[in-house]
Design a protein around this motif. Structure first.
Motif, PDB file in Angstrom:
ATOM      1  N   GLU A  50       4.099  14.305 -12.992  1.00  0.00           N
ATOM      2  CA  GLU A  50       3.156  14.920 -13.931  1.00  0.00           C
ATOM      3  C   GLU A  50       3.065  16.422 -13.696  1.00  0.00           C
ATOM      4  N   LEU A  51       3.043  16.820 -12.409  1.00  0.00           N
ATOM      5  CA  LEU A  51       3.003  18.247 -12.088  1.00  0.00           C
ATOM      6  C   LEU A  51       4.264  18.951 -12.563  1.00  0.00           C
ATOM      7  N   ARG A  52       5.428  18.308 -12.330  1.00  0.00           N
ATOM      8  CA  ARG A  52       6.682  18.908 -12.794  1.00  0.00           C
ATOM      9  C   ARG A  52       6.727  18.987 -14.311  1.00  0.00           C
ATOM     10  N   ARG A  53       6.220  17.937 -14.981  1.00  0.00           N
ATOM     11  CA  ARG A  53       6.199  17.954 -16.443  1.00  0.00           C
ATOM     12  C   ARG A  53       5.315  19.082 -16.957  1.00  0.00           C
ATOM     13  N   GLN A  54       4.158  19.269 -16.287  1.00  0.00           N
ATOM     14  CA  GLN A  54       3.262  20.352 -16.680  1.00  0.00           C
ATOM     15  C   GLN A  54       3.918  21.707 -16.439  1.00  0.00           C
ATOM     16  N   GLN A  55       4.591  21.831 -15.277  1.00  0.00           N
ATOM     17  CA  GLN A  55       5.284  23.087 -14.984  1.00  0.00           C
ATOM     18  C   GLN A  55       6.401  23.341 -15.990  1.00  0.00           C
ATOM     19  N   ASP A  56       7.179  22.284 -16.301  1.00  0.00           N
ATOM     20  CA  ASP A  56       8.250  22.436 -17.292  1.00  0.00           C
ATOM     21  C   ASP A  56       7.688  22.823 -18.656  1.00  0.00           C
ATOM     22  N   GLN A  57       6.548  22.223 -19.017  1.00  0.00           N
ATOM     23  CA  GLN A  57       5.934  22.560 -20.296  1.00  0.00           C
ATOM     24  C   GLN A  57       5.453  24.009 -20.304  1.00  0.00           C
ATOM     25  N   ASN A  58       4.865  24.445 -19.170  1.00  0.00           N
ATOM     26  CA  ASN A  58       4.424  25.840 -19.081  1.00  0.00           C
ATOM     27  C   ASN A  58       5.611  26.792 -19.162  1.00  0.00           C
ATOM     28  N   ILE A  59       6.687  26.445 -18.434  1.00  0.00           N
ATOM     29  CA  ILE A  59       7.888  27.285 -18.477  1.00  0.00           C
ATOM     30  C   ILE A  59       8.465  27.311 -19.887  1.00  0.00           C
ATOM     31  N   SER A  60       8.482  26.131 -20.546  1.00  0.00           N
ATOM     32  CA  SER A  60       8.993  26.065 -21.916  1.00  0.00           C
ATOM     33  C   SER A  60       8.146  26.908 -22.857  1.00  0.00           C
ATOM     34  N   ASN A  61       6.819  26.848 -22.687  1.00  0.00           N
ATOM     35  CA  ASN A  61       5.941  27.663 -23.532  1.00  0.00           C
ATOM     36  C   ASN A  61       6.169  29.149 -23.282  1.00  0.00           C
ATOM     37  N   GLN A  62       6.312  29.525 -22.004  1.00  0.00           N
ATOM     38  CA  GLN A  62       6.567  30.929 -21.684  1.00  0.00           C
ATOM     39  C   GLN A  62       7.897  31.396 -22.269  1.00  0.00           C
ATOM     40  N   LEU A  63       8.934  30.541 -22.122  1.00  0.00           N
ATOM     41  CA  LEU A  63      10.237  30.906 -22.681  1.00  0.00           C
ATOM     42  C   LEU A  63      10.173  31.008 -24.199  1.00  0.00           C
ATOM     43  N   GLN A  82       0.825  -1.205   0.000  1.00  0.00           N
ATOM     44  CA  GLN A  82       0.000   0.000   0.000  1.00  0.00           C
ATOM     45  C   GLN A  82       0.860   1.257   0.000  1.00  0.00           C
ATOM     46  N   ILE A  83       1.907   1.244   0.850  1.00  0.00           N
ATOM     47  CA  ILE A  83       2.808   2.407   0.902  1.00  0.00           C
ATOM     48  C   ILE A  83       3.519   2.591  -0.432  1.00  0.00           C
ATOM     49  N   ALA A  84       3.961   1.444  -1.032  1.00  0.00           N
ATOM     50  CA  ALA A  84       4.649   1.526  -2.328  1.00  0.00           C
ATOM     51  C   ALA A  84       3.711   2.062  -3.401  1.00  0.00           C
ATOM     52  N   ASN A  85       2.452   1.572  -3.404  1.00  0.00           N
ATOM     53  CA  ASN A  85       1.481   2.069  -4.384  1.00  0.00           C
ATOM     54  C   ASN A  85       1.196   3.550  -4.170  1.00  0.00           C
ATOM     55  N   LEU A  86       1.034   3.933  -2.887  1.00  0.00           N
ATOM     56  CA  LEU A  86       0.783   5.342  -2.585  1.00  0.00           C
ATOM     57  C   LEU A  86       1.976   6.205  -2.984  1.00  0.00           C
ATOM     58  N   GLN A 113       2.023   9.062  -5.729  1.00  0.00           N
ATOM     59  CA  GLN A 113       2.490  10.415  -5.423  1.00  0.00           C
ATOM     60  C   GLN A 113       3.631  10.824  -6.339  1.00  0.00           C
ATOM     61  N   ASP A 114       4.572   9.886  -6.582  1.00  0.00           N
ATOM     62  CA  ASP A 114       5.678  10.189  -7.494  1.00  0.00           C
ATOM     63  C   ASP A 114       5.165  10.487  -8.898  1.00  0.00           C
ATOM     64  N   TYR A 115       4.166   9.720  -9.337  1.00  0.00           N
ATOM     65  CA  TYR A 115       3.598   9.956 -10.662  1.00  0.00           C
ATOM     66  C   TYR A 115       2.925  11.324 -10.725  1.00  0.00           C
ATOM     67  N   GLU A 116       2.170  11.662  -9.659  1.00  0.00           N
ATOM     68  CA  GLU A 116       1.510  12.967  -9.633  1.00  0.00           C
ATOM     69  C   GLU A 116       2.534  14.095  -9.604  1.00  0.00           C
TER      70      GLU A 116
END
Length: 203
Positions: A90-103, A76-80, A84-87
Protein backbone atom coordinates in the motif's frame (compact mmCIF):
# COMPACT_ATOMS: atom_id res chain seq x y z
CA UNK A 1 6.44 -104.77 68.06
CA UNK A 2 3.35 -102.79 68.68
CA UNK A 3 5.39 -99.79 69.71
CA UNK A 4 7.51 -100.13 66.64
CA UNK A 5 4.47 -100.27 64.44
CA UNK A 6 3.02 -97.24 66.14
CA UNK A 7 6.30 -95.46 65.71
CA UNK A 8 6.33 -96.32 62.02
CA UNK A 9 2.78 -95.14 61.67
CA UNK A 10 3.61 -91.86 63.41
CA UNK A 11 6.61 -91.36 61.19
CA UNK A 12 4.48 -92.08 58.16
CA UNK A 13 1.96 -89.53 59.39
CA UNK A 14 4.70 -86.93 59.86
CA UNK A 15 6.03 -87.64 56.39
CA UNK A 16 2.54 -87.28 54.99
CA UNK A 17 2.13 -83.99 56.81
CA UNK A 18 5.46 -82.76 55.49
CA UNK A 19 4.48 -83.73 51.98
CA UNK A 20 1.11 -82.05 52.37
CA UNK A 21 2.71 -78.89 53.80
CA UNK A 22 5.26 -78.87 51.02
CA UNK A 23 2.48 -79.26 48.50
CA UNK A 24 0.58 -76.43 50.16
CA UNK A 25 3.68 -74.22 50.08
CA UNK A 26 4.26 -75.13 46.46
CA UNK A 27 0.61 -74.45 45.69
CA UNK A 28 0.90 -71.04 47.42
CA UNK A 29 4.05 -70.18 45.53
CA UNK A 30 2.38 -71.02 42.22
CA UNK A 31 -0.20 -68.69 40.62
CA UNK A 32 -1.87 -69.76 37.44
CA UNK A 33 0.76 -72.37 37.05
CA UNK A 34 3.61 -69.82 37.57
CA UNK A 35 5.95 -69.27 40.42
CA UNK A 36 6.32 -65.91 42.14
CA UNK A 37 9.63 -65.28 40.41
CA UNK A 38 8.12 -66.16 37.07
CA UNK A 39 5.14 -63.93 37.83
CA UNK A 40 7.46 -61.05 38.80
CA UNK A 41 9.52 -61.57 35.67
CA UNK A 42 6.34 -61.66 33.60
CA UNK A 43 5.03 -58.49 35.26
CA UNK A 44 8.35 -56.71 34.81
CA UNK A 45 8.57 -57.81 31.17
CA UNK A 46 4.99 -56.60 30.60
CA UNK A 47 5.47 -53.39 32.62
CA UNK A 48 8.44 -52.15 30.56
CA UNK A 49 6.56 -52.11 27.22
CA UNK A 50 3.57 -50.60 29.01
CA UNK A 51 5.73 -47.81 30.42
CA UNK A 52 7.34 -47.35 27.01
CA UNK A 53 3.88 -47.14 25.45
CA UNK A 54 2.72 -44.64 28.09
CA UNK A 55 5.86 -42.56 27.58
CA UNK A 56 5.35 -42.78 23.81
CA UNK A 57 1.78 -41.56 24.20
CA UNK A 58 2.95 -38.75 26.50
CA UNK A 59 5.72 -37.76 24.07
CA UNK A 60 3.26 -37.91 21.18
CA UNK A 61 0.84 -35.66 23.06
CA UNK A 62 3.67 -33.26 23.90
CA UNK A 63 4.83 -33.27 20.28
CA UNK A 64 1.27 -32.62 19.12
CA UNK A 65 1.00 -29.73 21.58
CA UNK A 66 4.37 -28.36 20.44
CA UNK A 67 3.32 -28.79 16.79
CA UNK A 68 0.03 -27.01 17.53
CA UNK A 69 1.89 -24.16 19.22
CA UNK A 70 4.33 -24.02 16.30
CA UNK A 71 1.41 -23.94 13.85
CA UNK A 72 -0.20 -21.13 15.82
CA UNK A 73 3.10 -19.24 15.86
CA UNK A 74 3.52 -19.87 12.12
CA UNK A 75 -0.02 -18.60 11.52
CA UNK A 76 0.68 -15.52 13.62
CA UNK A 77 3.95 -14.93 11.76
CA UNK A 78 2.20 -15.51 8.42
CA UNK A 79 -0.59 -13.08 9.36
CA UNK A 80 1.94 -10.52 10.57
CA UNK A 81 4.03 -10.98 7.42
CA UNK A 82 0.93 -10.70 5.23
CA UNK A 83 -0.12 -7.54 7.07
CA UNK A 84 3.36 -6.08 6.70
CA UNK A 85 3.44 -7.02 3.01
CA UNK A 86 0.04 -5.40 2.53
CA UNK A 87 1.19 -2.23 4.31
CA UNK A 88 4.42 -2.16 2.28
CA UNK A 89 2.46 -2.74 -0.96
CA UNK A 90 0.00 0.00 0.00
CA UNK A 91 2.87 2.36 0.82
CA UNK A 92 4.59 1.56 -2.47
CA UNK A 93 1.32 2.03 -4.35
CA UNK A 94 0.84 5.41 -2.67
CA UNK A 95 4.42 6.38 -3.47
CA UNK A 96 4.01 5.24 -7.09
CA UNK A 97 0.78 7.22 -7.34
CA UNK A 98 2.49 10.31 -5.90
CA UNK A 99 5.41 9.89 -8.30
CA UNK A 100 2.97 9.39 -11.19
CA UNK A 101 1.07 12.53 -10.20
CA UNK A 102 4.31 14.51 -9.94
CA UNK A 103 5.48 13.22 -13.32
CA UNK A 104 2.10 14.03 -14.86
CA UNK A 105 2.25 17.56 -13.43
CA UNK A 106 5.80 17.98 -14.74
CA UNK A 107 4.72 16.67 -18.14
CA UNK A 108 1.82 19.14 -18.17
CA UNK A 109 4.16 21.98 -17.21
CA UNK A 110 6.66 20.94 -19.89
CA UNK A 111 3.84 20.61 -22.44
CA UNK A 112 2.49 24.06 -21.54
CA UNK A 113 5.98 25.57 -21.67
CA UNK A 114 6.68 23.84 -24.99
CA UNK A 115 3.34 25.01 -26.37
CA UNK A 116 4.09 28.59 -25.29
CA UNK A 117 7.57 28.42 -26.80
CA UNK A 118 6.15 26.97 -30.02
CA UNK A 119 3.56 29.75 -30.10
CA UNK A 120 6.25 32.40 -29.55
CA UNK A 121 8.48 30.83 -32.20
CA UNK A 122 5.56 30.59 -34.64
CA UNK A 123 4.62 34.21 -33.90
CA UNK A 124 8.22 35.34 -34.43
CA UNK A 125 8.41 33.39 -37.68
CA UNK A 126 5.09 34.86 -38.79
CA UNK A 127 6.33 38.37 -38.00
CA UNK A 128 9.58 37.61 -39.82
CA UNK A 129 7.64 36.25 -42.80
CA UNK A 130 5.44 39.35 -42.81
CA UNK A 131 8.50 41.59 -42.58
CA UNK A 132 10.27 39.64 -45.32
CA UNK A 133 7.17 39.78 -47.52
CA UNK A 134 6.86 43.53 -46.88
CA UNK A 135 10.54 44.08 -47.65
CA UNK A 136 10.23 41.91 -50.74
CA UNK A 137 7.18 43.86 -51.90
CA UNK A 138 9.02 47.10 -51.17
CA UNK A 139 12.04 45.91 -53.11
CA UNK A 140 9.84 44.77 -55.99
CA UNK A 141 8.03 48.11 -55.96
CA UNK A 142 11.34 49.99 -55.90
CA UNK A 143 12.65 47.76 -58.66
CA UNK A 144 9.51 48.35 -60.76
CA UNK A 145 9.76 52.08 -60.07
CA UNK A 146 13.42 52.17 -61.07
CA UNK A 147 12.71 50.13 -64.17
CA UNK A 148 9.82 52.40 -65.10
CA UNK A 149 11.96 55.50 -64.58
CA UNK A 150 14.77 53.93 -66.55
CA UNK A 151 12.33 53.16 -69.34
CA UNK A 152 10.98 56.73 -69.24
CA UNK A 153 14.50 58.16 -69.31
CA UNK A 154 15.60 55.79 -72.05
CA UNK A 155 12.51 56.57 -74.10
CA UNK A 156 13.05 60.30 -73.60
CA UNK A 157 16.69 60.13 -74.60
CA UNK A 158 15.85 58.02 -77.63
CA UNK A 159 13.06 60.37 -78.71
CA UNK A 160 15.24 63.43 -78.20
CA UNK A 161 18.10 61.84 -80.08
CA UNK A 162 15.83 60.86 -82.93
CA UNK A 163 14.30 64.32 -83.11
CA UNK A 164 17.68 66.04 -83.01
CA UNK A 165 19.14 63.75 -85.62
CA UNK A 166 16.29 64.07 -88.06
CA UNK A 167 17.31 66.01 -91.15
CA UNK A 168 13.86 66.52 -92.62
CA UNK A 169 12.33 68.68 -89.96
CA UNK A 170 9.35 70.60 -91.28
CA UNK A 171 8.32 72.04 -87.95
CA UNK A 172 9.50 75.51 -86.99
CA UNK A 173 12.23 75.83 -84.41
CA UNK A 174 9.93 77.54 -81.92
CA UNK A 175 7.39 74.74 -82.16
CA UNK A 176 10.13 72.18 -81.83
CA UNK A 177 11.44 73.92 -78.72
CA UNK A 178 7.94 73.91 -77.26
CA UNK A 179 7.64 70.19 -77.90
CA UNK A 180 11.06 69.57 -76.35
CA UNK A 181 10.18 71.68 -73.31
CA UNK A 182 6.82 69.97 -72.73
CA UNK A 183 8.29 66.51 -73.16
CA UNK A 184 11.21 67.37 -70.87
CA UNK A 185 8.94 68.76 -68.14
CA UNK A 186 6.71 65.68 -68.33
CA UNK A 187 9.71 63.40 -68.00
CA UNK A 188 11.25 65.42 -65.15
CA UNK A 189 8.07 64.98 -63.10
CA UNK A 190 8.39 61.20 -63.47
CA UNK A 191 12.10 60.90 -62.62
CA UNK A 192 14.01 61.05 -59.34
CA UNK A 193 16.71 63.68 -58.61
CA UNK A 194 19.54 61.41 -59.71
CA UNK A 195 18.02 60.76 -63.13
CA UNK A 196 16.94 64.39 -63.43
CA UNK A 197 20.56 65.44 -62.92
CA UNK A 198 21.61 63.01 -65.64
CA UNK A 199 18.87 64.39 -67.92
CA UNK A 200 20.02 67.98 -67.33
CA UNK A 201 23.58 66.99 -68.13
CA UNK A 202 22.28 65.45 -71.37
CA UNK A 203 20.57 68.69 -72.28
Amino acid sequence: MTNKADHNQSEAGVVDLNIISNELVKSKKKCCGLTVNDALKLCSSALVPLMIGVLSVVFTILQLQIAQKNREKDLQIANLTRQQDYEIAELRRQQDQNISNQLREKDLQIANLTRQQDYLIAEQRRQQDIELAREQREQEREFDDRRQKDQVLSSYLKDMSDMLLQTNITVYSETRSTIFRAKTLAVIRQLDPKRNAFLIQFL
